[in-house]
Design a protein around this motif. Structure first.
Motif, PDB file in Angstrom:
ATOM      1  N   ASP A  61       0.867  -1.179   0.000  1.00 50.97           N
ATOM      2  CA  ASP A  61       0.000   0.000   0.000  1.00 50.97           C
ATOM      3  C   ASP A  61       0.901   1.225   0.000  1.00 50.97           C
ATOM      4  O   ASP A  61       1.979   1.201   0.585  1.00 50.97           O
ATOM      5  CB  ASP A  61      -0.919   0.012   1.224  1.00 50.97           C
ATOM      6  CG  ASP A  61      -2.166   0.858   0.998  1.00 50.97           C
ATOM      7  OD1 ASP A  61      -2.029   2.071   0.710  1.00 50.97           O
ATOM      8  OD2 ASP A  61      -3.276   0.309   1.083  1.00 50.97           O
ATOM      9  N   ILE A  62       0.446   2.285  -0.663  1.00 50.87           N
ATOM     10  CA  ILE A  62       1.258   3.507  -0.706  1.00 50.87           C
ATOM     11  C   ILE A  62       0.790   4.532   0.318  1.00 50.87           C
ATOM     12  O   ILE A  62       1.324   5.640   0.367  1.00 50.87           O
ATOM     13  CB  ILE A  62       1.263   4.128  -2.123  1.00 50.87           C
ATOM     14  CG1 ILE A  62      -0.154   4.506  -2.560  1.00 50.87           C
ATOM     15  CG2 ILE A  62       1.912   3.171  -3.115  1.00 50.87           C
ATOM     16  CD1 ILE A  62      -0.186   5.280  -3.876  1.00 50.87           C
ATOM     17  N   GLU A  63      -0.180   4.177   1.150  1.00 52.42           N
ATOM     18  CA  GLU A  63      -0.627   5.042   2.238  1.00 52.42           C
ATOM     19  C   GLU A  63      -0.010   4.513   3.543  1.00 52.42           C
ATOM     20  O   GLU A  63      -0.425   3.465   4.046  1.00 52.42           O
ATOM     21  CB  GLU A  63      -2.153   5.047   2.322  1.00 52.42           C
ATOM     22  CG  GLU A  63      -2.736   5.789   3.517  1.00 52.42           C
ATOM     23  CD  GLU A  63      -2.130   7.172   3.711  1.00 52.42           C
ATOM     24  OE1 GLU A  63      -1.490   7.388   4.760  1.00 52.42           O
ATOM     25  OE2 GLU A  63      -2.294   8.019   2.796  1.00 52.42           O
ATOM     26  N   PRO A  64       0.954   5.226   4.120  1.00 57.77           N
ATOM     27  CA  PRO A  64       1.684   4.701   5.284  1.00 57.77           C
ATOM     28  C   PRO A  64       0.789   4.342   6.468  1.00 57.77           C
ATOM     29  O   PRO A  64       1.020   3.327   7.126  1.00 57.77           O
ATOM     30  CB  PRO A  64       2.645   5.847   5.639  1.00 57.77           C
ATOM     31  CG  PRO A  64       2.801   6.631   4.374  1.00 57.77           C
ATOM     32  CD  PRO A  64       1.482   6.530   3.666  1.00 57.77           C
ATOM     33  N   LEU A  67      -0.987   1.029   5.822  1.00 53.82           N
ATOM     34  CA  LEU A  67      -0.014  -0.058   5.846  1.00 53.82           C
ATOM     35  C   LEU A  67       0.366  -0.390   7.288  1.00 53.82           C
ATOM     36  O   LEU A  67       0.470  -1.563   7.676  1.00 53.82           O
ATOM     37  CB  LEU A  67       1.220   0.335   5.035  1.00 53.82           C
ATOM     38  CG  LEU A  67       2.172  -0.773   4.606  1.00 53.82           C
ATOM     39  CD1 LEU A  67       1.455  -1.881   3.870  1.00 53.82           C
ATOM     40  CD2 LEU A  67       3.298  -0.195   3.755  1.00 53.82           C
ATOM     41  N   ARG A  68       0.534   0.647   8.097  1.00 51.46           N
ATOM     42  CA  ARG A  68       0.882   0.434   9.504  1.00 51.46           C
ATOM     43  C   ARG A  68      -0.233  -0.293  10.241  1.00 51.46           C
ATOM     44  O   ARG A  68       0.006  -1.194  11.052  1.00 51.46           O
ATOM     45  CB  ARG A  68       1.153   1.792  10.160  1.00 51.46           C
ATOM     46  CG  ARG A  68       1.587   1.752  11.614  1.00 51.46           C
ATOM     47  CD  ARG A  68       2.960   1.163  11.755  1.00 51.46           C
ATOM     48  NE  ARG A  68       2.917  -0.219  12.235  1.00 51.46           N
ATOM     49  CZ  ARG A  68       3.926  -1.050  12.225  1.00 51.46           C
ATOM     50  NH1 ARG A  68       5.081  -0.702  11.699  1.00 51.46           N
ATOM     51  NH2 ARG A  68       3.818  -2.271  12.690  1.00 51.46           N
ATOM     52  N   GLU A  87       6.119   1.549   0.756  1.00 52.71           N
ATOM     53  CA  GLU A  87       6.512   2.578   1.723  1.00 52.71           C
ATOM     54  C   GLU A  87       7.159   3.781   1.049  1.00 52.71           C
ATOM     55  O   GLU A  87       7.163   4.876   1.611  1.00 52.71           O
ATOM     56  CB  GLU A  87       7.473   1.976   2.748  1.00 52.71           C
ATOM     57  CG  GLU A  87       6.824   0.967   3.680  1.00 52.71           C
ATOM     58  CD  GLU A  87       7.833   0.374   4.653  1.00 52.71           C
ATOM     59  OE1 GLU A  87       7.616   0.506   5.869  1.00 52.71           O
ATOM     60  OE2 GLU A  87       8.826  -0.211   4.184  1.00 52.71           O
ATOM     61  N   ASP A  88       7.683   3.570  -0.150  1.00 50.09           N
ATOM     62  CA  ASP A  88       8.302   4.672  -0.892  1.00 50.09           C
ATOM     63  C   ASP A  88       7.279   5.456  -1.714  1.00 50.09           C
ATOM     64  O   ASP A  88       7.657   6.342  -2.493  1.00 50.09           O
ATOM     65  CB  ASP A  88       9.391   4.141  -1.818  1.00 50.09           C
ATOM     66  CG  ASP A  88       8.893   3.061  -2.776  1.00 50.09           C
ATOM     67  OD1 ASP A  88       7.694   2.705  -2.707  1.00 50.09           O
ATOM     68  OD2 ASP A  88       9.698   2.562  -3.589  1.00 50.09           O
ATOM     69  N   ALA A  89       5.978   5.121  -1.555  1.00 45.29           N
ATOM     70  CA  ALA A  89       4.877   5.797  -2.264  1.00 45.29           C
ATOM     71  C   ALA A  89       4.924   5.588  -3.770  1.00 45.29           C
ATOM     72  O   ALA A  89       4.289   6.342  -4.521  1.00 45.29           O
ATOM     73  CB  ALA A  89       4.844   7.297  -1.940  1.00 45.29           C
TER      74      ALA A  89
END
Length: 451
Positions: A61-64, A67-68, A87-89
């Protein structure tokens, strides 16, 4: 239907479409990945983490924040931390996930516009796909997804959970038993007030309501879903309604859709919500946004065997949730809105009966077997069943119960409805995605007491 007979019949037709591209025989534990860990993804992840036969190997996922949250779910479930991508978007991070060795499948739970490219990339990589509903945006998307699946022979299942709703499956048993006689007309839809889903304050702690933001300033579905209502006018979310109706009518199993036409009402609900209900300032961008999506979109489908199906999409006005199912035949009908049924010769003349006694009598074997396991799962247990079906079909090397032909036909209703409305409510021929195979496929959906 007996699984051996189903496999033999599909093999005879050359339908390797439902079978895994890599050997899973004897596998007791699958390594699965998930692309998209937003609020819907986290619901599906919960079901994966409840299973001892699944290892969640990777998340993307590109939304931190999302994802967390997904990683926290894994930790709280006592599971090893999966590999993480995005994590790098990088919006293409999913491709690195799909390059992992040894994946037995991937679940895609991202915004709609990503479903087709991600599913195609997964199938090209030989990774079986469980895709959240909406297979593609354009009609060409649907042909591309279909042709990729047929060429790669990588399994694809549309994760349509309403097909596993308890009353829906009981009615399927009743249809198969001939209780309604010959089917004549079916109805369903997506009738759900989504105004507080399409707008919020942009605060991740309040994903529903509390403001009038959408797009870049919105959060969760308001970030992407509302824009579809700005730009598009059609039956934007057909599979909840059409899935059960297609099961009842044996679509792609001796029957098919032949024609489609759609009508759309005026669009007033979303702007009224922003300006009058939420009292947005006149200079707020949402107050001046023009929405293309009609508040009530009505779509009619004709079938080869003479049935008609009516769908309604109604998400911009105040209303309690309802999918509006109706199954009507020569001997009676069922309607879900008031949980009522009338069977000629059994029910009192010209009177409704309560559906519960019929549901108990015709309860589907899947629900009888797994009701306890499904307790606490999302959407009244339906999410357990749809994930269970995907996992068990992979393990058994069996055809997907909601297969590629179902997926693209149910989802293609959207671009076809858009075209019909744009061309003055024109009736259109419905594409035959099976290219004639609907005539010889077995007339029963592959639901059994295993999955």
């Amino acid at each position: 239907m007996q699984r051996r007979h189903f496999l033999q019949s599909t093999a005879a037709l050359g339908l390797a479409a439902g079978l895994p591209g890599r050997a899973l025989a004897g596998r007791e534990r699958l390594r699965l990945a998930m692309i998209g860990t937003g609020m819907r993804g986290q619901v599906l992840l919960k079901e994966l983490l409840r299973r001892e036969d699944v290892e969640v190997a990777a998340l993307c996922d590109i939304e931190p924040l999302m994802l967390r949250k997904a990683l926290d779910q894994c930790e709280k479930a006592g599971r090893p931390q999966p590999r993480v991508f995005g994590e790098d978007a990088d919006p293409q991070a999913f491709r690195r996930l799909l390059a992992l060795k040894g994946l037995d499948g991937v679940i895609i739970a991202t915004p709609w516009e990503w479903h087709a490219p991600m599913a195609i990339a997964a199938m090209e990589a030989g990774v079986p796909v469980g895709c959240e509903v909406v297979a593609g945006i354009s009609l060409q998307d649907h042909w591309d997804v279909l042709d990729t699946q047929l060429r790669t022979r990588t399994p694809y299942m549309l994760l349509e959970n309403v097909c596993y709703r308890r009353d829906v499956m009981a009615v399927l048993q009743m249809v198969r038993a001939g209780l309604f006689g010959e089917l004549v007309h079916l109805q369903g839809g997506y009738q759900h007030d989504l105004r507080a889903v399409k707008f919020n304050s942009g605060d991740p702690a309040r994903p529903y309501g509390g403001g009038v933001e959408f797009g870049a300033k919105g959060w969760s579905e308001a970030r992407w879903r509302t824009q579809h209502a700005v730009q598009r006018n059609g039956e934007l979310y057909p599979s909840h309604g059409i899935g059960p109706c297609a099961m009842y009518a044996n679509i792609h199993r001796g029957n098919r859709f032949t024609h489609i036409s759609s009508f759309a009402s005026k669009a007033r609900g979303l702007q009224d919500y922003v300006k009058r209900k939420m009292k947005a300032p006149a200079d707020h961008p949402s107050a001046s946004t023009r929405f293309s999506l009609g508040d009530v979109v009505t779509t009619t489908l004709a079938c080869e065997n003479g049935e008609t199906i009516l769908l309604q999409h109604d998400t911009s006005l105040p209303r309690p949730y309802s999918l509006g199912f109706r199954v009507q035949g020569t001997d009676g009908l069922w309607m879900d809105l008031n949980r009522s049924i009338h069977i000629e010769g059994k029910s009192p003349p010209h009177q409704w009966e309560d559906f519960q006694a019929y549901q108990d009598r015709y309860d589907h074997p899947l629900w009888k077997k797994h009701a306890a396991q499904a307790e606490g799962a999302g959407h009244g247990g339906m999410d357990f069943f749809v994930v269970h079906a995907f996992v068990e079909a992979l393990k058994a090397q069996a055809p997907m119960p909601i297969d590629i032909y179902d997926a693209v036909a149910w989802s293609a209703i959207t671009p076809l409805s858009e075209q019909s409305i744009a061309e003055g409510f024109k009736t259109l021929a419905f594409p035959d995605f099976t290219r004639g195979l609907w005539k010889s496929r077995k007339p029963v959906f592959a639901f059994n007491d295993a999955y």
